[in-house]
Every structure is written in C-alpha cells, then in structure tokens.
Scaffold this motif. Sequence first.
Motif, PDB file in Angstrom:
ATOM      1  N   SER A   1       0.828  -1.208   0.000  1.00 37.88           N
ATOM      2  CA  SER A   1       0.000   0.000   0.000  1.00 37.88           C
ATOM      3  C   SER A   1       0.860   1.255   0.000  1.00 37.88           C
ATOM      4  N   THR A   2       1.991   1.213   0.700  1.00 31.96           N
ATOM      5  CA  THR A   2       2.864   2.379   0.769  1.00 31.96           C
ATOM      6  C   THR A   2       3.645   2.577  -0.524  1.00 31.96           C
ATOM      7  N   VAL A   3       4.267   1.500  -1.037  1.00 27.82           N
ATOM      8  CA  VAL A   3       5.114   1.663  -2.230  1.00 27.82           C
ATOM      9  C   VAL A   3       4.275   1.970  -3.468  1.00 27.82           C
ATOM     10  N   VAL A   4       3.052   1.472  -3.538  1.00 35.35           N
ATOM     11  CA  VAL A   4       2.197   1.793  -4.673  1.00 35.35           C
ATOM     12  C   VAL A   4       1.831   3.278  -4.651  1.00 35.35           C
ATOM     13  N   LEU A   5       1.500   3.799  -3.474  1.00 33.55           N
ATOM     14  CA  LEU A   5       1.185   5.226  -3.373  1.00 33.55           C
ATOM     15  C   LEU A   5       2.390   6.077  -3.756  1.00 33.55           C
ATOM     16  N   LEU A   6       3.555   5.727  -3.230  1.00 30.12           N
ATOM     17  CA  LEU A   6       4.769   6.463  -3.599  1.00 30.12           C
ATOM     18  C   LEU A   6       5.058   6.347  -5.088  1.00 30.12           C
TER      19      LEU A   6
END
Length: 334
Positions: A253-258
Amino acid sequence: MTVAIDRATGKRRGERAPRPGPLRRLRHSFQKYWYAYAMITPVVIVLGVLVLYPLGYGLYLSLTDATSDNTARTIGVNEIEATYKFIGLDNYADLLWGETAYDRFWSHFIWTIVWTAACVALHYSIGLGLALLLNQKMRGRTLYRLILVLPWAVPTFVTVFGWRFMLADSGVINSALDALHLPTPLWLEDTFWQRFAAIMVNTWCGVPFMMVSLLGGLQSIDSSLYEAAEMDGASAWQRFRYVTLPGLRSVSSTVVLLGVIWTFNQFAIIFLLFGNTAPDVDILVTWAYHLGFGQQPRDYAQSAAYGILLLSILIVFTSGYRRWLNRNDPQLAI
C-alpha cells in the motif's frame, strides 16, 4: 438530587472549568514544549522558503495573465515594470473547457494516467517477481541483489542518455533487431514507439526500488505461516495468494502510493529522453515546463495553473486512496 458546592470557589463539584482561549493554550504549549519548538523552527523556515512560498506565488500567478512579455524584467540598463493583471479563474476555465482544451490539457492528462498506471503496474509486478526470486536461498544471492539495484544507483541522466543511444536508429537495439530480420521501430520519432520507449526506460529505473521494498516485506513475514500452510497441503499458488500477498499488504500500500506520486510527476526521464521534440509524449508536468520555459513567449500563468491542477489531482487521489485503505483495513490507513 443533591448537588455539592465548593464553599471556597462557589462552583459545583465535578463541574468542568472553562476551556482557555487559543492564545493562552499556545503560550502554555510553548512554555511546556519550548525545546521541541526550537528544534522544528529551522525545518519550518526551510519548508516555508522552499515549498510554501513557491506554492503560494504559483497560485497567485495562475490567477493572472503573466507571460515573459508582461512581467518585470531588465534589458540592459532599462528596467521594465510588470503589466500583467489579475484575471481570476480564467486560466483554469481555458485549460479545462476552452476550445483547445483537449489538445492542451485532456490529451496530456489521459496519457499521464495511462503512463502512470502502466509504469506502476510494471514496477510492482516485476519488482515482486524479482523479490520472490531473491528471497530464495541460492548461491550468489548478494551479487544478484547488487546487480539488480544498479539501475537505481546510477544517476538518472546517465541511465536515460544510455538508453537514448541504444534506442537511436543505428543503436544497439535496432542493430540487434535488424540482425534477427525483425522490424526496427522508430523509437525516438514515432509517437507510439516514443511512448513505449518512455515506459520501458521508466520501468528499468523504477523496478529496483520496488524490488528492495518488497524484498524487505517478504523477509518480515513469519516463516511459520508458510510451514503451517504447507502442512495443510496448500500449493505454491495458494501460499502466495493467502500468505505472501496479505503479508505484503502494508508494504504494498505504501510503495504503490509512492510509485503513483513519483511516476505522475516523473519529469527527468521524458525530458531527457526526448527534450522538446515529442509534444505528444509529454505528461502534464513536462508539458507545464514546456509552457513555462520551452516556448516564446513563456506562459508563466498557464504553467502555474498546470502545477496547481497537478497538486489538486494528487491530493484527491491520495485522499481517495487513504479512504479506500481505511475502509478495507483500518490498520493500513496512511
């Protein structure tokens, strides 16, 4: 019912005291946490100078008709005063609903969405595949990790220029295709192949970060979960689906947003790969640069309006993404 009253103050016992005003609360907070305020003050000043002031000035410019012809400038010993004027939301209306809105905004917006979705999907899928391979026990794993991280470690301009030489008409890629009697695309001239090349180069640059992040997530998953699943007769696909993917949910969820934010604003790759020679390949951020600095007269107002629209789109996306995460799993909300 009996109400106890404090004789000294005349107030009812248990009655909540009136809340102090904002200035009093601020003064009390400063007296109590003065050291924390002293530590964050330099950061606030730097952010104000480097972020808040340019953002505020850009918002102001987007509400004017400022160009390089009517802004204040100095020619020799002559100082020319600014003559641009405030026009409100006319720039935004022109970009979104004007006669040339599709060519100037919506075509670039659609391509930006396609570019972002394709790149992030490739980053995640290839990065996850490589992370799964590197998470296995095998000889030379450290060397493989070093080799796969190199595209991320090399400066972007070096990588892009290298790809530009390889994608030239007489470059390595077309020479190899010609030797195999295969068609040789015009990577740097035809619009379709320019877009394909841009996605390919950005994928090359972005996969290592995704791979390293997901590899860290894989190594944090409890191995006993895999052992229990294997004892229950789960296949490799079932272990991947019901153990690996849920275990990577917080990292993903974090790396996709970044990845979405970085790719949506990816300026260097497209600009270094094509410069000003491929307007149909420009995403919103490179097109905004073209309007503000790559043409005459320079349209500062329209370029600033693009910047504000870019920020607004990312704020809306981030808010919607956070709501979606919160609805599906409150622990993942960023």
